[in-house]
Design a protein around this motif. Structure first.
Motif, short mmCIF file in Angstrom:
data_model
loop_
_atom_site.label_atom_id
_atom_site.label_comp_id
_atom_site.label_asym_id
_atom_site.label_seq_id
_atom_site.Cartn_x
_atom_site.Cartn_y
_atom_site.Cartn_z
N SER A 189 0.70 -1.16 -0.14
CA SER A 189 0.09 0.04 0.19
C SER A 189 0.86 1.19 0.21
CB SER A 189 -0.83 0.18 1.25
OG SER A 189 -1.77 -1.07 1.33
N LYS A 190 1.88 1.32 0.83
CA LYS A 190 2.69 2.47 0.88
C LYS A 190 3.58 2.63 -0.45
CE LYS A 190 6.46 2.00 3.16
NZ LYS A 190 7.49 1.76 4.32
N ALA A 191 3.82 1.55 -1.20
CA ALA A 191 4.40 1.69 -2.43
C ALA A 191 3.28 2.14 -3.39
CB ALA A 191 5.12 0.32 -2.91
N LYS A 238 9.81 7.57 6.24
CA LYS A 238 9.90 8.92 6.74
C LYS A 238 8.57 9.94 6.74
CE LYS A 238 13.04 12.86 6.83
NZ LYS A 238 14.35 13.32 6.40
N GLU A 239 8.10 9.67 5.61
CA GLU A 239 6.64 10.47 5.18
C GLU A 239 5.61 10.19 5.96
OE1 GLU A 239 7.14 11.92 0.49
OE2 GLU A 239 7.05 9.74 0.93
N MET A 240 5.48 8.72 6.09
CA MET A 240 4.48 8.00 6.99
C MET A 240 4.72 8.46 8.45
SD MET A 240 2.50 6.10 5.05
CE MET A 240 1.69 5.39 6.23
N ALA A 241 5.64 8.73 9.04
CA ALA A 241 5.88 9.35 10.35
C ALA A 241 5.99 10.61 10.65
CB ALA A 241 7.36 8.73 10.63
N LYS A 242 5.76 11.39 9.38
CA LYS A 242 5.72 12.78 9.59
C LYS A 242 4.79 13.18 10.58
CE LYS A 242 5.99 16.85 6.59
NZ LYS A 242 5.91 17.12 5.27
N GLY A 243 5.23 14.07 11.61
CA GLY A 243 4.27 14.67 12.55
C GLY A 243 4.12 13.75 13.77
N MET A 244 4.57 12.58 13.80
CA MET A 244 4.43 11.64 14.81
C MET A 244 5.28 11.92 15.97
SD MET A 244 2.29 9.53 13.43
CE MET A 244 2.29 7.94 14.34
N LYS A 245 4.79 11.56 17.00
CA LYS A 245 5.56 11.82 18.46
C LYS A 245 6.79 10.52 18.35
CE LYS A 245 1.85 13.06 21.17
NZ LYS A 245 0.75 12.72 22.01
#
Length: 143
Positions: A126-128, A135-142
């Protein structure tokens, strides 16, 4: 997989749901005309599993807004008027899904859904498919 990866660090509630058989939507636009006419009739009058678009939308709103739906990682269903499903378990809770009406309940997820290697593989595919990096998936994550 969203629940497993992100619920604890974000507090976001991740749910899935089966609103019922919504047999008169554009999802069936590629089907033959006879099927588009017969299938909703069959679901309404033979199986009892038919759910209209309005009720399906109300079910989605319920999962989003109902205080009883705050548990993350749940697969929500309704024990509506389907003639072949819908039973109560030993605790008196509805079990089985289908048809309009009925009460919401936490449905049992299939073994395939709970299989971690499969979930991780679907996540990567799905990500692909949408072109996102870790890095983009974790953007804004704690952290």
């Amino acid at each position: 997989e969203l629940h497993r990866r992100y619920h604890e660090s974000t507090g976001i509630v991740f749910s899935s749901m089966y609103p019922g058989c919504i047999a008169e939507t554009a999802l069936f636009r590629e089907k033959r005309p006879w099927f588009r006419k017969a299938f909703p009739w069959f679901m309404k009058y033979v199986t009892g599993g038919y759910v209209g678009e309005k009720e399906a939308g109300e079910r989605l709103a319920q999962v989003i807004d109902d205080p009883s739906c705050t548990k993350s990682g749940v697969y929500w269903s309704w024990n509506g008027g389907a003639q072949t499903v819908g039973r109560w378990d030993k605790s008196g809770k509805p079990k089985g899904a289908g048809g309009s009406g009925g009460e919401i309940f936490e449905n049992t997820q299939s073994d395939a859904v709970k299989d971690l290697p499969t979930a991780m593989k679907v996540w990567e595919y799905s990500k692909a498919a949408v072109g996102l990096s870790d890095k983009e998936m974790a953007k804004g994550m704690k952290p």
